[in-house]
Design an enzyme around this catalytic site. Structure first.
Site, short mmCIF file in Angstrom:
data_model
loop_
_atom_site.label_atom_id
_atom_site.label_comp_id
_atom_site.label_asym_id
_atom_site.label_seq_id
_atom_site.Cartn_x
_atom_site.Cartn_y
_atom_site.Cartn_z
N ASP A 40 9.93 -27.12 18.39
CA ASP A 40 8.67 -26.51 17.55
C ASP A 40 9.02 -27.50 15.90
OD1 ASP A 40 9.15 -24.97 19.52
OD2 ASP A 40 10.25 -23.69 19.16
N HIS A 43 17.66 -22.62 17.70
CA HIS A 43 17.73 -22.16 19.39
C HIS A 43 18.16 -22.09 19.85
CE1 HIS A 43 16.17 -23.53 23.35
NE2 HIS A 43 15.68 -23.52 22.31
#
Length: 435
Positions: A370, A313
């Site tokens: 996700d 991320h």
């Protein structure tokens, strides 16, 4: 640049040639402090250059705190773990937008307002009919959102608190209807109207999956899981779509236009579309026989273009706190729906390999939000093209809160980044016959 103390200095000193400039340090409640460079260009003729704005704070905000090093996410001071376990999406929406957890009376009024604004104007049916059958639901959602401003001219009164409040309620109420109708348009089914006897997430599911020819009962466990996903997506500090909402809003564009711009930014595969890429990756691994190690090795090979979607991320350098919550929710949804769990099994093995592989550990490539959210959407029955639409519904309260905070701040100016020009120097025009 030097400071008297690395943690609580009052100013930083910048030396440019023989000139020394004192720059104030702004201290946050938690997390990063910031050097205020507001006077930098005026006093030195210099600007800062920060591609991607990874080291640049564009605003102060009291909405969301994110600590990527320690994996912390808080809305208005409340840990995401507590909100996910005890709250509802509309309660979290109220918290983000209005700053405090609501009383029972305040929440009941807010829920009632949202519930009774879910219908969209009947003329909007022609709007949806005008799109081609293969129109992407995100394009339809963004267009429908900005189009609603035509039906509600009071949304132009961006400094009228009453007009802003009803615009907020309308947006939260109507975005699921727009999203569901964009889905129905894509699959060629009749539009389903909202039902005021259903909760927020249950109503979205009903509009998505009900058909006029037979009854559809919303699975309460599925509705609960969707509500949880919306909470986890509700805000995430100054990401690309939120920054877009603020940038557009800084021009005094109405809230519909600002949110539509945020939806368009979210559409990108590097932002809201990332969970589609996770499903694509997992399907590819399953179709290849399910050999997780083979694809992990491909991801580690610097000469291979393959990348494992769902790991790492921009901000988090630790385990994404939302991913931990979503993983258990994915297990519950799969059990409730009886959906094919081949992808979930591969995902679990992939996560286990990656978390114990030095390549991923050293690079802090942990599973992100996700990684499991796409599997929940898929198990519920959403096609991949609808994943980001659902993400937009979840992120809506955060976008609204950020827009509202910006509009109420006396420090707000129209967004206008500078640049460092590296093109040709002055050139004389050459007539076309001489080129």
């Amino acid at each position: 640049m030097t400071t008297d103390s690395p943690t609580r200095a009052d100013a930083a000193s910048l030396r440019v040639g023989g000139q020394e400039l004192e720059l104030p340090i702004v201290h946050g409640t938690d997390g990063d402090d910031a050097v205020d460079i507001g006077k930098l260009r005026g006093e030195t003729g210099l600007i800062t250059l920060d591609p991607g704005y990874g080291n640049t704070g564009a605003c102060t905000s009291a909405i969301t705190f994110l600590d990527g090093e320690d994996g912390i996410l808080r809305y208005r001071g409340y840990p995401i773990e507590q909100l996910a376990a005890q709250s509802t999406f509309l309660e979290v929406a109220y918290l983000l937008i209005w700053g405090e957890l609501p009383t029972r009376e305040q929440l009941d009024r807010f829920v009632s307002e949202v519930t009774h604004h879910t219908l969209i104007r009947e003329e909007m049916r022609h709007f949806f009919d005008s799109f081609p059958s293969d129109a992407h639901p995100m394009a339809v959602l963004a267009s429908g959102t900005v189009g609603m401003s035509n039906f509600y001219p009071d949304s132009q009164n961006i400094f009228d608190p009453d007009a802003v409040e009803i615009t907020i309620n309308r947006l939260i109420a109507k975005l699921p209807t727009l999203a569901a109708w964009s889905f129905k348009k894509a699959i060629g089914q009749p539009y389903v109207y909202p039902r005021n006897d259903l909760g927020y997430s249950a109503n979205l599911l009903h509009m998505m999956f009900a058909v006029p020819s037979e009854a559809y009962e919303v699975n309460p466990k599925v509705a609960e899981a969707l509500d949880l996903l919306l909470i986890l997506h509700a805000d995430h500090e100054q990401n690309a779509s939120t920054a877009t909402v603020r940038m557009v809003g800084s021009t005094h564009a109405n809230l519909y236009a600002s949110i539509s711009a945020g939806i368009s930014a979210l559409w990108g595969p590097l932002h809201g579309g990332a969970n589609e890429a996770v499903i694509d990756t997992l399907e590819r691994i399953v179709a290849d026989g399910g050999s997780v190690q083979k694809w992990v090795d491909k991801a580690k090979d610097p000469n291979d273009t393959f990348r494992l979607a769902g790991f790492g991320h921009r901000i988090y350098r630790n385990f994404d706190p939302r991913a931990k919550i979503i993983k258990s929710a994915a297990e519950r949804v799969l059990a409730a729906t009886g959906a094919d769990d081949d992808l979930f099994e591969v995902a679990q093995r992939l996560e286990d390999v990656a978390l114990n592989d030095e390549y991923f550990i050293s690079r802090k490539l942990y599973p992100n939000v996700d990684f499991y959210s796409g599997m929940i959407y898929r198990a519920i029955g959403f096609p991949k093209t609808m994943f980001t639409n659902c993400f937009a519904i979840g992120r809506l309260p955060g976008w609204i809160a950020q827009w509202k905070e910006m509009m109420e701040s006396p420090e707000t100016k129209i967004g206008r980044p500078r640049q460092v020009y590296i093109g040709p120097d002055t050139r004389a025009y050459v007539a076309i016959e001489q080129r």
